[in-house]
Scaffold this active site. Structure first.
Site, PDB file in Angstrom:
ATOM      1  N   LYS A  83       1.133  -1.526  -0.032  1.00 12.04           N
ATOM      2  CA  LYS A  83      -0.233   0.393  -0.114  1.00 12.04           C
ATOM      3  C   LYS A  83       0.774   1.055  -0.454  1.00 12.04           C
ATOM      4  CE  LYS A  83      -1.598   1.923   3.621  1.00 12.04           C
ATOM      5  NZ  LYS A  83      -1.481   3.692   4.221  1.00 12.04           N
ATOM      6  N   ASN A  84       1.791   0.902   0.885  1.00  7.48           N
ATOM      7  CA  ASN A  84       2.696   2.299   1.086  1.00  7.48           C
ATOM      8  C   ASN A  84       3.329   2.736  -0.427  1.00  7.48           C
ATOM      9  OD1 ASN A  84       1.085   3.042   3.263  1.00  7.48           O
ATOM     10  ND2 ASN A  84       2.532   2.626   4.971  1.00  7.48           N
TER      11      ASN A  84
ATOM     12  N   ARG B 271      -4.394   9.994   3.578  1.00  9.83           N
ATOM     13  CA  ARG B 271      -3.221  10.690   4.317  1.00  9.83           C
ATOM     14  C   ARG B 271      -2.145  10.783   2.897  1.00  9.83           C
ATOM     15  NH1 ARG B 271      -1.445  14.080   7.992  1.00  9.83           N
ATOM     16  NH2 ARG B 271       0.748  13.606   8.126  1.00  9.83           N
TER      17      ARG B 271
ATOM     18  N   CYS C  53      -5.386   7.850   9.094  1.00 11.02           N
ATOM     19  CA  CYS C  53      -5.993   7.704  10.447  1.00 11.02           C
ATOM     20  C   CYS C  53      -5.165   8.332  11.896  1.00 11.02           C
ATOM     21  CB  CYS C  53      -4.681   6.265  10.202  1.00 11.02           C
ATOM     22  SG  CYS C  53      -4.980   5.025   9.308  1.00 11.02           S
TER      23      CYS C  53
ATOM     24  N   ARG D 138       0.096  15.059  13.061  1.00 12.63           N
ATOM     25  CA  ARG D 138       1.008  14.323  11.774  1.00 12.63           C
ATOM     26  C   ARG D 138       1.303  15.744  10.819  1.00 12.63           C
ATOM     27  NH1 ARG D 138      -1.934   9.099   9.483  1.00 12.63           N
ATOM     28  NH2 ARG D 138       0.186   8.653   8.290  1.00 12.63           N
ATOM     29  N   PRO D 139       1.888  16.180  11.579  1.00  9.35           N
ATOM     30  CA  PRO D 139       2.700  17.673  11.034  1.00  9.35           C
ATOM     31  C   PRO D 139       3.055  17.346   9.360  1.00  9.35           C
ATOM     32  CG  PRO D 139       3.939  17.568  12.887  1.00  9.35           C
ATOM     33  CD  PRO D 139       2.991  16.143  12.630  1.00  9.35           C
ATOM     34  N   ILE D 140       3.391  18.195   8.619  1.00  9.96           N
ATOM     35  CA  ILE D 140       4.324  17.862   6.980  1.00  9.96           C
ATOM     36  C   ILE D 140       4.737  19.062   6.687  1.00  9.96           C
ATOM     37  CG2 ILE D 140       2.418  16.585   6.410  1.00  9.96           C
ATOM     38  CD1 ILE D 140       1.733  19.244   4.290  1.00  9.96           C
ATOM     39  N   ASP D 141       5.975  19.302   7.642  1.00 11.93           N
ATOM     40  CA  ASP D 141       6.345  20.676   7.785  1.00 11.93           C
ATOM     41  C   ASP D 141       7.608  20.375   7.126  1.00 11.93           C
ATOM     42  OD1 ASP D 141       6.307  18.817  10.206  1.00 11.93           O
ATOM     43  OD2 ASP D 141       8.736  20.173  10.511  1.00 11.93           O
ATOM     44  N   GLN D 142       8.733  18.979   6.915  1.00  9.54           N
ATOM     45  CA  GLN D 142       9.673  18.437   6.576  1.00  9.54           C
ATOM     46  C   GLN D 142       9.130  18.409   4.889  1.00  9.54           C
ATOM     47  OE1 GLN D 142      12.367  18.343   8.476  1.00  9.54           O
ATOM     48  NE2 GLN D 142      11.100  19.106   9.839  1.00  9.54           N
TER      49      GLN D 142
ATOM     50  N   ASP E 246       3.831  -0.083  12.369  1.00  5.57           N
ATOM     51  CA  ASP E 246       2.512  -0.607  11.822  1.00  5.57           C
ATOM     52  C   ASP E 246       2.028  -1.519  11.894  1.00  5.57           C
ATOM     53  OD1 ASP E 246       2.351   1.804  10.573  1.00  5.57           O
ATOM     54  OD2 ASP E 246       3.213   2.021   8.574  1.00  5.57           O
TER      55      ASP E 246
ATOM     56  N   ILE F   7       7.070   6.269  16.808  1.00  6.72           N
ATOM     57  CA  ILE F   7       6.604   7.525  16.249  1.00  6.72           C
ATOM     58  C   ILE F   7       5.859   8.004  16.084  1.00  6.72           C
ATOM     59  CG2 ILE F   7       6.657   7.055  13.017  1.00  6.72           C
ATOM     60  CD1 ILE F   7       9.208   6.304  14.117  1.00  6.72           C
TER      61      ILE F   7
ATOM     62  N   ARG G 212      -8.913  -0.061   4.059  1.00  6.97           N
ATOM     63  CA  ARG G 212      -8.081   0.455   3.028  1.00  6.97           C
ATOM     64  C   ARG G 212      -7.009   0.259   2.798  1.00  6.97           C
ATOM     65  NH1 ARG G 212      -6.678   4.444   6.785  1.00  6.97           N
ATOM     66  NH2 ARG G 212      -5.302   5.247   5.394  1.00  6.97           N
TER      67      ARG G 212
HETATM   68  N1  EPU Z   1       7.180  13.903  10.886  1.00  2.00           N
HETATM   69  C1  EPU Z   1       6.873  15.242  10.978  1.00  2.00           C
HETATM   70  N2  EPU Z   1       7.100  16.256  10.291  1.00  2.00           N
HETATM   71  C2  EPU Z   1       6.624  15.408   9.038  1.00  2.00           C
HETATM   72  C3  EPU Z   1       6.530  14.538   8.662  1.00  2.00           C
HETATM   73  C4  EPU Z   1       6.696  13.955   9.593  1.00  2.00           C
HETATM   74  O1  EPU Z   1       7.092  15.821  12.215  1.00  2.00           O
HETATM   75  O2  EPU Z   1       6.633  16.513   8.066  1.00  2.00           O
HETATM   76  C5  EPU Z   1       6.752  13.216  12.312  1.00  2.00           C
HETATM   77  C6  EPU Z   1       5.683  12.179  12.351  1.00  2.00           C
HETATM   78  O3  EPU Z   1       4.655  13.328  13.194  1.00  2.00           O
HETATM   79  C7  EPU Z   1       6.191  10.867  12.965  1.00  2.00           C
HETATM   80  C8  EPU Z   1       7.192  10.754  11.950  1.00  2.00           C
HETATM   81  O4  EPU Z   1       7.777  12.297  11.579  1.00  2.00           O
HETATM   82  O5  EPU Z   1       5.871  11.256  14.293  1.00  2.00           O
HETATM   83  C9  EPU Z   1       6.969   9.663  11.143  1.00  2.00           C
HETATM   84  O6  EPU Z   1       6.176  10.364   9.981  1.00  2.00           O
HETATM   85  P1  EPU Z   1       6.584  10.006   8.598  1.00  2.00           P
HETATM   86  O7  EPU Z   1       6.393  11.164   7.549  1.00  2.00           O
HETATM   87  O8  EPU Z   1       7.276   8.850   8.364  1.00  2.00           O
HETATM   88  O9  EPU Z   1       4.897   8.827   8.573  1.00  2.00           O
HETATM   89  P2  EPU Z   1       3.932   9.121   6.920  1.00  2.00           P
HETATM   90  O10 EPU Z   1       4.557   9.301   5.992  1.00  2.00           O
HETATM   91  O11 EPU Z   1       3.180  10.194   7.438  1.00  2.00           O
HETATM   92  C10 EPU Z   1       3.670   6.407   6.301  1.00  2.00           C
HETATM   93  C11 EPU Z   1       2.756   5.342   6.496  1.00  2.00           C
HETATM   94  C12 EPU Z   1       2.640   5.663   7.884  1.00  2.00           C
HETATM   95  C13 EPU Z   1       4.328   4.732   8.444  1.00  2.00           C
HETATM   96  C14 EPU Z   1       4.200   5.931   8.357  1.00  2.00           C
HETATM   97  C15 EPU Z   1       6.237   5.438   9.382  1.00  2.00           C
HETATM   98  C16 EPU Z   1       1.875   6.342   4.040  1.00  2.00           C
HETATM   99  C17 EPU Z   1       0.411   6.285   3.546  1.00  2.00           C
HETATM  100  N3  EPU Z   1       2.289   5.997   5.631  1.00  2.00           N
HETATM  101  O12 EPU Z   1       3.282   7.397   7.648  1.00  2.00           O
HETATM  102  O13 EPU Z   1       1.417   4.027   7.712  1.00  2.00           O
HETATM  103  O14 EPU Z   1       3.000   4.491  10.169  1.00  2.00           O
HETATM  104  O15 EPU Z   1       5.289   6.051   7.100  1.00  2.00           O
HETATM  105  O16 EPU Z   1       6.198   4.031   8.741  1.00  2.00           O
HETATM  106  O17 EPU Z   1       3.275   6.117   3.570  1.00  2.00           O
HETATM  107  C18 EPU Z   1      -0.460   2.757   7.608  1.00  2.00           C
HETATM  108  O18 EPU Z   1       0.411   2.080   6.896  1.00  2.00           O
HETATM  109  O19 EPU Z   1      -1.304   1.764   9.037  1.00  2.00           O
HETATM  110  C19 EPU Z   1       0.673   3.600   7.914  1.00  2.00           C
HETATM  111  C20 EPU Z   1       0.050   4.691   9.256  1.00  2.00           C
END
Ligand code: EPU
Length: 427
Positions: free
Chosen positions: A22-23, A93, A117, A122-126, A305, A327, A397
């Protein structure tokens, strides 16, 4: 609305075929925008997040053609719209990957703040840090994120935190930028490597995916490709845990055993037998389960996960287990549901302490998110009696044919329509 009815207590036996990841799929589908051509993507899991991604591509102007249940041809040659429809992007997401892909090709993108979820903030600042470093401007207006750039230029980016999404979005936005981009402190998950491989098949020049540093040499244009998505390590891990919880013997097929190493290691420590073959693993549990200490971490650490799934297994272990979630802030929302089943699980912030019990009891259960939902299904399969799992749309999903796959392993599980409450009748 659907729910699952599960008559648990039957050890699972047999073979299960794992679907595409999925991811990886939810990033590779937006990546087809960068090809500006025809891509054939194979091994797409038939799950609702993939259907939403395909619908977004189609709404943006791509021609999407079904070849078979898991293969689609996507022609993005004439795609020109850069605004992702609000109601679609809020459904998952991963809609944030359309920001990177549209920015990369058109220098412009508008996507609603992403849904998905609820695991805490779940910030996207990065992600935005990467876009601005490459020369884009961003703004948020009325819940929509806008990114714009007249020309993207390669740059050196050091991420403050290891993020799967930010790493992949930076790759999407940098492949067509002028010059070289270096990404440091990146995520190393198998799906990061899969996206890099797919982009390279489209003509990108990406090196180092799977290590801490990714180097991208910008190219002038990309082209269509045929690509097959890797197997889903989290789906595979879910069936491996289900074998352990029910005291069964399950061969999980179509996997890359290397991707499963953090999972295999913990299952062995818990007392399960895990045999690895070229493209499958066999999990057997005949004796007692041992308690574990688990801390979730970015790859190659233990994957967050699978944390809810392992928690279910540890509820049945002989002794005290400790799980630390490294995480997400809020990934123990399933603990109350497990407590209804007789589990002894105490959560304090990011730590859960689990005192193993002899058995779990059937109960009415509610899936709060995708992996919590899958964990409750596995808990119900391991508990004698009839459980009902509600809000299963979360589960669908991310898990293709979960009901049918468990049925093929001998489980007594069915999907039923939940009657919609008629207000007049209720009064
Ligand atoms: N984070 C920040 N700023 C950012 C992005 C992330 O502070 O701009 C923090 C998050 O808050 C978190 C950590 O960094 O504490 C890791 O977040 P990451 O960005 O790696 O997660 P994601 O890309 O939003 C993906 C998977 C998740 C999985 C995580 C960690 C997808 C669509 N989702 O999320 O999958 O838990 O990586 O491996 O790829 C799931 O499949 O059930 C699921 C939630």
């Amino acid at each position: 609305m659907e729910k699952y009815i599960i008559n648990g207590g039957i050890p699972l036996h047999g073979e299960v075929e794992i679907s595409g990841a999925k991811n990886a799929a939810v990033a590779i589908l937006p990546a087809t925008i960068l090809a500006a051509g025809k891509c054939v993507i194979e091994n797409l899991p038939a799950i609702s997040d993939v259907m939403v991604s395909l619908q977004i591509l189609s709404e943006l102007g791509a021609r999407v053609r079904l070849i078979n249940k898991n293969t689609y041809e996507i022609d993005t040659t004439y795609l020109s719209c850069t605004e992702v429809p609000n109601e679609l992007s809020r459904q998952m997401r991963a809609s944030y990957y359309f920001l990177g892909a549209l920015l990369g090709r058109f220098g412009n993108a508008q996507v609603a703040m992403p849904g998905g979820c609820n695991l805490g903030p779940r910030p996207i600042d990065q992600h935005l840090k990467a876009f601005t470093a490459l020369g884009a401007e961003d703004s948020v207006e009325y819940g929509m994120i806008n990114v714009h750039s007249d020309s993207l230029k390669g740059v050196h980016i050091f991420f403050d935190t290891v993020s799967v999404g930010a790493t992949m979005n930076a790759m999407l936005s940098a492949v067509l930028a002028e010059g070289q981009t270096v990404l440091e402190n990146v995520a190393k998950e198998p799906h990061v490597v899969d996206l890099a491989n797919c982009l390279n098949m489209m003509g990108a020049e990406i090196r180092g995916a799977g290590t801490d540093v990714i180097r991208i040499r910008g190219v002038k244009s990309m082209h269509g490709c045929e690509y097959s998505i890797i197997p889903d390590q989290i789906e595979a891990g879910s069936y491996m845990v289900a074998a352990a919880v029910t005291g069964g013997d399950v061969t999980v097929r179509n996997v890359i055993p290397k991707h499963l190493e953090p999972i295999t290691a913990k299952l062995r420590l818990a007392g399960c037998e895990v045999e690895e073959f070229d493209e499958s693993v066999r999990v057997r549990r005949t004796g007692d389960l041992h308690p574990l200490k688990i801390k979730t971490m970015p790859h190659p650490g233990f994957p967050t996960d699978l944390q809810p799934l392992f928690a279910v297994m540890l509820c049945l272990a002989k002794g005290t287990s400790i799980i630390t979630e490294g995480i997400w802030e809020n990934r123990f929302r399933y603990a109350d549901e497990l407590a209804h089943m007789g589990a002894n699980i105490q959560v304090d912030g990011q730590v859960a302490v689990i005192e193993g019990v002899d058995s779990l009891q059937a109960a009415p259960l509610r899936a709060s998110d995708l992996r919590a939902g899958a964990a409750l299904v596995v808990a119900a399969l391991g508990a004698k009696g009839i459980s009902e799992v509600d809000e299963t749309s979360h589960i669908e999903r991310g898990y293709e044919n979960i009901v049918e796959k468990f049925q093929a392993l001998g489980a007594d599980i069915k999907r039923v329509d939940k009657p919609v409450l008629n207000v007049n009748q209720a009064m």
